[in-house]
Design a protein around this motif. Structure first.
Motif, PDB file in Angstrom:
ATOM      1  N   SER A 174     100.278   9.786 122.007  1.00  0.00           N
ATOM      2  CA  SER A 174     100.223   8.409 122.486  1.00  0.00           C
ATOM      3  C   SER A 174      98.774   7.960 122.408  1.00  0.00           C
ATOM      4  N   ARG A 175      98.565   6.665 122.454  1.00  0.00           N
ATOM      5  CA  ARG A 175      97.213   6.126 122.334  1.00  0.00           C
ATOM      6  C   ARG A 175      96.306   6.612 123.469  1.00  0.00           C
ATOM      7  N   SER A 176      96.907   6.884 124.619  1.00  0.00           N
ATOM      8  CA  SER A 176      96.103   7.229 125.796  1.00  0.00           C
ATOM      9  C   SER A 176      96.023   8.733 126.052  1.00  0.00           C
ATOM     10  N   ALA A 177      96.615   9.551 125.193  1.00  0.00           N
ATOM     11  CA  ALA A 177      96.695  10.989 125.469  1.00  0.00           C
ATOM     12  C   ALA A 177      95.320  11.617 125.673  1.00  0.00           C
ATOM     13  N   SER A 178      94.359  11.238 124.861  1.00  0.00           N
ATOM     14  CA  SER A 178      93.034  11.848 124.981  1.00  0.00           C
ATOM     15  C   SER A 178      92.353  11.439 126.276  1.00  0.00           C
ATOM     16  N   HIS A 179      92.607  10.205 126.756  1.00  0.00           N
ATOM     17  CA  HIS A 179      92.057   9.787 128.047  1.00  0.00           C
ATOM     18  C   HIS A 179      92.637  10.634 129.176  1.00  0.00           C
ATOM     19  N   VAL A 180      93.936  10.877 129.122  1.00  0.00           N
ATOM     20  CA  VAL A 180      94.601  11.653 130.163  1.00  0.00           C
ATOM     21  C   VAL A 180      94.085  13.097 130.164  1.00  0.00           C
ATOM     22  N   ILE A 181      93.827  13.641 128.981  1.00  0.00           N
ATOM     23  CA  ILE A 181      93.235  14.972 128.882  1.00  0.00           C
ATOM     24  C   ILE A 181      91.903  15.010 129.616  1.00  0.00           C
ATOM     25  N   ASP A 182      91.076  14.004 129.400  1.00  0.00           N
ATOM     26  CA  ASP A 182      89.764  13.966 130.056  1.00  0.00           C
ATOM     27  C   ASP A 182      89.907  13.966 131.576  1.00  0.00           C
ATOM     28  N   VAL A 183      90.863  13.194 132.075  1.00  0.00           N
ATOM     29  CA  VAL A 183      91.052  13.116 133.529  1.00  0.00           C
ATOM     30  C   VAL A 183      91.481  14.473 134.084  1.00  0.00           C
ATOM     31  N   MET A 184      92.420  15.142 133.394  1.00  0.00           N
ATOM     32  CA  MET A 184      92.853  16.467 133.847  1.00  0.00           C
ATOM     33  C   MET A 184      91.717  17.477 133.752  1.00  0.00           C
ATOM     34  N   ASP A 185      90.891  17.351 132.729  1.00  0.00           N
ATOM     35  CA  ASP A 185      89.741  18.237 132.568  1.00  0.00           C
ATOM     36  C   ASP A 185      88.777  18.054 133.739  1.00  0.00           C
ATOM     37  N   ALA A 186      88.467  16.800 134.068  1.00  0.00           N
ATOM     38  CA  ALA A 186      87.576  16.526 135.190  1.00  0.00           C
ATOM     39  C   ALA A 186      88.158  17.013 136.510  1.00  0.00           C
ATOM     40  N   PHE A 187      89.482  17.036 136.603  1.00  0.00           N
ATOM     41  CA  PHE A 187      90.162  17.507 137.805  1.00  0.00           C
ATOM     42  C   PHE A 187      89.960  19.006 138.015  1.00  0.00           C
ATOM     43  N   GLY A 188      89.699  19.725 136.902  1.00  0.00           N
ATOM     44  CA  GLY A 188      89.408  21.149 137.014  1.00  0.00           C
ATOM     45  C   GLY A 188      90.479  22.089 136.511  1.00  0.00           C
ATOM     46  N   LYS A 189      91.418  21.583 135.700  1.00  0.00           N
ATOM     47  CA  LYS A 189      92.455  22.454 135.162  1.00  0.00           C
ATOM     48  C   LYS A 189      91.846  23.474 134.199  1.00  0.00           C
ATOM     49  N   ASP A 190      92.337  24.716 134.273  1.00  0.00           N
ATOM     50  CA  ASP A 190      91.873  25.749 133.339  1.00  0.00           C
ATOM     51  C   ASP A 190      92.444  25.529 131.946  1.00  0.00           C
ATOM     52  N   PHE A 191      93.723  25.174 131.899  1.00  0.00           N
ATOM     53  CA  PHE A 191      94.404  24.924 130.634  1.00  0.00           C
ATOM     54  C   PHE A 191      95.103  23.572 130.701  1.00  0.00           C
ATOM     55  N   ILE A 192      95.032  22.836 129.607  1.00  0.00           N
ATOM     56  CA  ILE A 192      95.786  21.592 129.468  1.00  0.00           C
ATOM     57  C   ILE A 192      96.668  21.759 128.235  1.00  0.00           C
ATOM     58  N   LEU A 193      97.981  21.702 128.447  1.00  0.00           N
ATOM     59  CA  LEU A 193      98.938  21.874 127.357  1.00  0.00           C
ATOM     60  C   LEU A 193      99.399  20.495 126.904  1.00  0.00           C
ATOM     61  N   LEU A 194      99.257  20.236 125.631  1.00  0.00           N
ATOM     62  CA  LEU A 194      99.592  18.934 125.059  1.00  0.00           C
ATOM     63  C   LEU A 194     100.755  19.104 124.099  1.00  0.00           C
ATOM     64  N   GLU A 195     101.894  18.529 124.461  1.00  0.00           N
ATOM     65  CA  GLU A 195     103.088  18.620 123.616  1.00  0.00           C
ATOM     66  C   GLU A 195     103.307  17.305 122.889  1.00  0.00           C
ATOM     67  N   THR A 196     103.335  17.340 121.569  1.00  0.00           N
ATOM     68  CA  THR A 196     103.537  16.130 120.786  1.00  0.00           C
ATOM     69  C   THR A 196     105.018  15.780 120.717  1.00  0.00           C
ATOM     70  N   VAL A 197     105.299  14.588 120.214  1.00  0.00           N
ATOM     71  CA  VAL A 197     106.675  14.250 119.877  1.00  0.00           C
ATOM     72  C   VAL A 197     107.087  15.122 118.697  1.00  0.00           C
ATOM     73  N   GLY A 198     108.378  15.138 118.371  1.00  0.00           N
ATOM     74  CA  GLY A 198     108.836  15.872 117.200  1.00  0.00           C
ATOM     75  C   GLY A 198     108.106  15.382 115.971  1.00  0.00           C
ATOM     76  N   ALA A 199     107.304  16.253 115.360  1.00  0.00           N
ATOM     77  CA  ALA A 199     106.371  15.826 114.313  1.00  0.00           C
ATOM     78  C   ALA A 199     106.815  16.296 112.934  1.00  0.00           C
ATOM     79  N   GLY A 200     106.428  15.525 111.929  1.00  0.00           N
ATOM     80  CA  GLY A 200     106.693  15.885 110.543  1.00  0.00           C
ATOM     81  C   GLY A 200     105.438  16.416 109.885  1.00  0.00           C
ATOM     82  N   GLN A 201     105.309  16.195 108.585  1.00  0.00           N
ATOM     83  CA  GLN A 201     104.206  16.796 107.842  1.00  0.00           C
ATOM     84  C   GLN A 201     102.884  16.075 108.046  1.00  0.00           C
TER      85      GLN A 201
END
Length: 311
Positions: free
Chosen positions: A126-153
């Motif tokens: 999504s357009r905002s996925a990288s922003h949300v990652i930053d927020v979780m990172d600042a929160f202090g998560k050790d791991f952030i798992l990012l699952e995409t939609v069903g993707a093609g080539q």
């Protein structure tokens, strides 16, 4: 009463889940304080390991992510999950059902799951996925798992964000020719054949091993998992931690590039640099084009200008 950005950031750093949820909502929707939040947390980024899970629909990504969360929690790691669901081209809505497969972690305060609608954004995220990652990172998560939609080539945007890229494959999905030409395989740090109890799994694993051996001097490991049974998850977690550790070791003694800052602010920076009426942004844009400032420097300065404009 609306929470101030300062209080929101203090809450994030203190591990307050309500602050995390509120900050995610703001940056996901592109609220007026998005730039101010991103600027405030820019010094807190780069601590989390971001693991991207991508692959074709039906490969079992959501189930695998849920099982992987359990494996990480058994190792004492805190985890954030961002699951991107496709939006309807007609209504614009999304089911946001990936979190249903992760209800086992609902009572764990060290796990935070957020579903995002793709809202028509191409690339598997999504357009905002990288922003949300930053927020979780600042929160202090050790791991952030990012699952995409069903993707093609061609949906490989996750490669620009994740530290470790996992491509999930289903047994028997595609023939030998598909295995050879599938562009999405080229971004993988790890290839996972899920549903390995399927009789076709061994053949698919062999095809993938043949496809990746000696490719650009890099051999991509092929692992087999049965996510529903939790089989193969320890080996996958071991491999992910090894890749992440090697990445950190290669940067030892150096200022590690703020990759997450770059991806999080890319679209925001591009948008505000289009403001031809602001002399400061015009000068910054020209300096960026001439190579006089790095992207990271330009991002920080642009965000600072945007905050002053908003106030």
């Amino acid at each position: 009463m609306p929470m101030s950005v300062q209080d929101l950031v203090i809450g994030l750093r203190a591990g307050n889940r309500a602050s995390l949820a509120r900050a995610i909502t703001i940056v996901e929707n592109g609220g007026p304080t998005t730039g101010e939040i991103l600027q405030a947390i820019s010094g807190d980024l780069g601590r989390a390991t971001v693991v991207g899970f991508t692959g074709a629909p039906g490969a079992g990504k959501s189930t695998l992510v849920g099982a992987f969360v359990k494996a990480l929690r058994q190792r004492g790691k805190s985890v954030g999950v961002i699951a991107v669901d496709p939006s309807s081209p007609l209504s614009g809505g999304a089911v946001l059902g990936d979190r249903i497969r992760m209800t086992d972690h609902a009572g764990d305060d060290q796990v935070f799951v957020r579903s995002l609608a793709s809202r028509g954004h191409l690339g598997g995220l999504s357009r905002s996925a990288s922003h949300v990652i930053d927020v979780m990172d600042a929160f202090g998560k050790d791991f952030i798992l990012l699952e995409t939609v069903g993707a093609g080539q061609s949906e490989v945007e996750v490669a620009d964000i994740a530290d470790v890229k996992i491509v999930v494959c289903a047994p028997g999905l595609g023939d030998d020719v598909q295995a050879i030409k599938a562009g999405i395989l080229e971004i993988a740090d790890i290839l996972v054949v899920n549903k390995a109890d399927n009789p076709l799994a061994e053949r698919t694993a062999r095809q993938l091993e043949a496809r990746t051996t000696g490719n650009s001097g890099k051999t991509v490991p092929v692992l087999k998992t049965i996510a529903l049974e939790g089989e193969g998850l320890d080996a996958l977690a071991d491999r992910v931690e090894t890749i992440a550790a090697l990445a950190d070791a290669s940067q030892k003694g150096k200022d590690r590039p703020r990759k997450l800052l770059k991806t999080a602010t890319m679209e925001y920076l591009a948008a505000i640099l289009e403001d031809d009426g602001n002399p400061a942004l015009q000068r910054l844009s020209a300096k960026l084009v001439r190579g006089e400032v790095t992207f990271e420097e330009a991002a920080r300065e642009a965000l600072s200008i945007a905050v002053r404009l908003e106030s």
